[in-house]
Structures are given as structure tokens and as C-alpha cells.
Design an enzyme around this catalytic site. Structure first.
Site, PDB file in Angstrom:
ATOM      1  N   SER A   1      -6.747   3.730  -5.637  1.00  0.00           N
ATOM      2  CA  SER A   1      -6.180   4.473  -4.509  1.00  0.00           C
ATOM      3  C   SER A   1      -6.319   5.977  -4.747  1.00  0.00           C
ATOM      4  CB  SER A   1      -4.707   4.080  -4.308  1.00  0.00           C
ATOM      5  OG  SER A   1      -4.197   4.706  -3.170  1.00  0.00           O
ATOM      6  N   GLN A   2      -6.085   6.387  -5.990  1.00  0.00           N
ATOM      7  CA  GLN A   2      -6.229   7.815  -6.351  1.00  0.00           C
ATOM      8  C   GLN A   2      -7.648   8.301  -6.013  1.00  0.00           C
ATOM      9  OE1 GLN A   2      -3.952   9.912  -8.240  1.00  0.00           O
ATOM     10  NE2 GLN A   2      -5.461  11.536  -7.918  1.00  0.00           N
ATOM     11  N   ARG A   3      -8.638   7.493  -6.399  1.00  0.00           N
ATOM     12  CA  ARG A   3     -10.033   7.878  -6.167  1.00  0.00           C
ATOM     13  C   ARG A   3     -10.324   7.937  -4.671  1.00  0.00           C
ATOM     14  NH1 ARG A   3     -13.338   3.729  -7.740  1.00  0.00           N
ATOM     15  NH2 ARG A   3     -11.955   3.362  -9.499  1.00  0.00           N
ATOM     16  N   GLU A   4      -9.826   6.957  -3.929  1.00  0.00           N
ATOM     17  CA  GLU A   4     -10.104   6.901  -2.495  1.00  0.00           C
ATOM     18  C   GLU A   4      -9.438   8.068  -1.762  1.00  0.00           C
ATOM     19  OE1 GLU A   4     -10.355   2.071  -2.872  1.00  0.00           O
ATOM     20  OE2 GLU A   4      -8.553   2.968  -2.039  1.00  0.00           O
ATOM     21  N   GLN A   5      -8.197   8.337  -2.130  1.00  0.00           N
ATOM     22  CA  GLN A   5      -7.483   9.420  -1.441  1.00  0.00           C
ATOM     23  C   GLN A   5      -8.071  10.782  -1.812  1.00  0.00           C
ATOM     24  OE1 GLN A   5      -3.399   9.190  -0.555  1.00  0.00           O
ATOM     25  NE2 GLN A   5      -3.133   7.092  -1.266  1.00  0.00           N
TER      26      GLN A   5
ATOM     27  N   HIS B   1       0.834  -1.214   0.000  1.00  0.00           N
ATOM     28  CA  HIS B   1       0.000   0.000   0.000  1.00  0.00           C
ATOM     29  C   HIS B   1       0.864   1.258   0.000  1.00  0.00           C
ATOM     30  CE1 HIS B   1      -3.089  -2.876   1.092  1.00  0.00           C
ATOM     31  NE2 HIS B   1      -4.003  -1.945   0.931  1.00  0.00           N
TER      32      HIS B   1
ATOM     33  N   ALA C   1      -9.075   2.614   5.518  1.00  0.00           N
ATOM     34  CA  ALA C   1     -10.038   2.732   4.420  1.00  0.00           C
ATOM     35  C   ALA C   1     -10.362   4.217   4.235  1.00  0.00           C
ATOM     36  CB  ALA C   1     -11.297   1.927   4.713  1.00  0.00           C
ATOM     37  N   ALA C   2      -9.620   4.852   3.330  1.00  0.00           N
ATOM     38  CA  ALA C   2      -9.694   6.306   3.192  1.00  0.00           C
ATOM     39  C   ALA C   2     -11.109   6.775   2.852  1.00  0.00           C
ATOM     40  CB  ALA C   2      -8.709   6.769   2.116  1.00  0.00           C
TER      41      ALA C   2
HETATM   42  N1  GUN Z   1      -6.924   3.460   1.970  1.00  0.00           N
HETATM   43  C1  GUN Z   1      -7.545   3.359   0.797  1.00  0.00           C
HETATM   44  N2  GUN Z   1      -6.676   3.230  -0.175  1.00  0.00           N
HETATM   45  C2  GUN Z   1      -5.468   3.262   0.418  1.00  0.00           C
HETATM   46  C3  GUN Z   1      -4.169   3.190  -0.078  1.00  0.00           C
HETATM   47  O1  GUN Z   1      -3.946   3.055  -1.277  1.00  0.00           O
HETATM   48  N3  GUN Z   1      -3.164   3.274   0.831  1.00  0.00           N
HETATM   49  C4  GUN Z   1      -3.378   3.419   2.151  1.00  0.00           C
HETATM   50  N4  GUN Z   1      -2.329   3.517   2.975  1.00  0.00           N
HETATM   51  N5  GUN Z   1      -4.591   3.460   2.648  1.00  0.00           N
HETATM   52  C5  GUN Z   1      -5.604   3.398   1.758  1.00  0.00           C
END
Ligand code: GUN
Length: 173
Positions: free
Chosen positions: A84-88, A67, A122-123
Site C-alpha cells: 500500500s505504501q508503494r502504491e500510494q 483497506h 487502484a492507486a
Molecule cells: N489502492 C491501492 N492500495 C490501496 C490501499 O491500501 N487502500 C486504498 N483505500 N486504496 C488502495
């Protein structure tokens, strides 16, 4: 997407579609494919989580190490996975002030130094105020407890990603 569609996928298609349910761990989707047919979409999810639970601690730590840091260098460079881009972004981590970015970088570095793996959360279930607060709190936990919390977060992320892929056929987390 329904379970018949999932069960009809060949190996390549399955790994293309589900390869990032667990961040940068397509091996897990590759292993889960061998266990089809799945009786329903929850059963598919169960196979992902059972694989993770069956790993030795070194394997679970390996998943965490795949991660990227939250609001870390990869976000700045634009090299995150699309998920990850979308979540962050959704958690507001693209729009931090310089001071907030610095604080998270310091906390991420302390966390990595203490536990030997990156902070995973879980961002999408969090936001820019809660992330540093939770990071500071988890920094004080014992290592075994923290590993277990972090793996629960990996599963929450995976569950949300599966829900995105499977659409309305999968119950929303
Ligand atoms: N939470 C959701 N996506 C990610 C990620 O890509 N990295 C981390 N550290 N937390 C996350």
C-alpha cells in the site's frame, strides 16, 4: 516465478508470499492454497477472484474495511503495508499539500459515513488529481453499485500485486 514454483510452495511460504495480494486479508491466500495445483498463473488469479466473488456481501464489505484510507492517518504514521505504501507513493499521495490532504480527509470521511466502508481505488492506476475527483464522483453512486465498483478495484489492486510477485511469467495488467 513460474507455476511449478507456486505449486511447490508449502502453506507457510504461500501465505508469506501471497498473503497481501488482497490487502490485509491473508485468509484469502490461505484458502486459495488449498485449491492447488494451479494449471497456470492466470488460474491462480482466478482462484483469488472466485473466492472473493463467492463471499456474501458482509464478507466483501469486510475486505473493503481491511483497506487503509488513501492519504489517511496510516500514511502519515508510516504503518501501511509495504504494498500500500508503494502504491500510494506512486500515485503521489505522499507529496500532497496541506489543502489537498484536508480535502481527501473530508471526502474519505464523507464516503465512509455514506457507505460504511472506506474508499478503495487502484492507486497505481491513478494520481493525486484523479483520486479526489473519482472519490467525489463515486460518493454520488448508489450503495449496491458502489460496492461492486469497489470490489472491481480490489481485484485491480490484486492483479497488479500478483504481477509484481510473479514477474514476467504473468501478463501485465
Ligand atoms: N489502492 C491501492 N492500495 C490501496 C490501499 O491500501 N487502500 C486504498 N483505500 N486504496 C488502495
Amino acid at each position: 516465478m513460474d507455476i511449478e514454483k507456486v505449486n511447490s510452495m508449502d502453506f507457510r511460504e504461500f501465505v508469506d508470499v501471497f498473503g497481501n495480494v488482497i490487502e490485509r486479508c491473508p485468509l484469502i491466500a490461505a484458502a486459495v492454497w488449498s485449491q492447488r495445483p494451479f494449471s497456470n498463473l492466470e488460474d491462480l488469479e482466478k482462484h483469488f477472484f472466485a473466492f472473493i466473488d463467492a463471499l456474501p456481501l458482509s464478507g466483501q464489505e469486510g475486505i473493503l474495511r481491511c483497506h487503509p484510507d488513501l492519504a489517511g492517518p496510516e500514511l502519515q504514521r508510516g504503518t501501511l503495508t509495504p504494498e500500500s505504501q508503494r502504491e500510494q507513493s506512486g500515485a503521489g499521495l505522499m507529496n500532497l499539500s496541506a489543502a489537498e490532504r484536508l480535502r481527501l480527509a473530508e471526502l474519505n470521511a464523507r464516503y465512509q459515513a455514506r457507505f460504511g466502508f472506506p474508499f478503495v481505488l487502484a492507486a497505481r492506476l491513478s494520481d493525486r488529481e484523479a483520486v479526489p475527483r473519482e472519490l467525489a464522483r463515486r460518493l454520488r453512486c448508489l450503495r449496491a453499485q458502489e460496492l461492486s465498483t469497489a470490489m472491481d478495484e480490489v481485484k485491480k489492486i490484486g492483479r497488479l500485486r500478483l504481477a509484481d510477485l510473479l514477474g514476467s511469467d504473468f501478463p501485465k495488467p
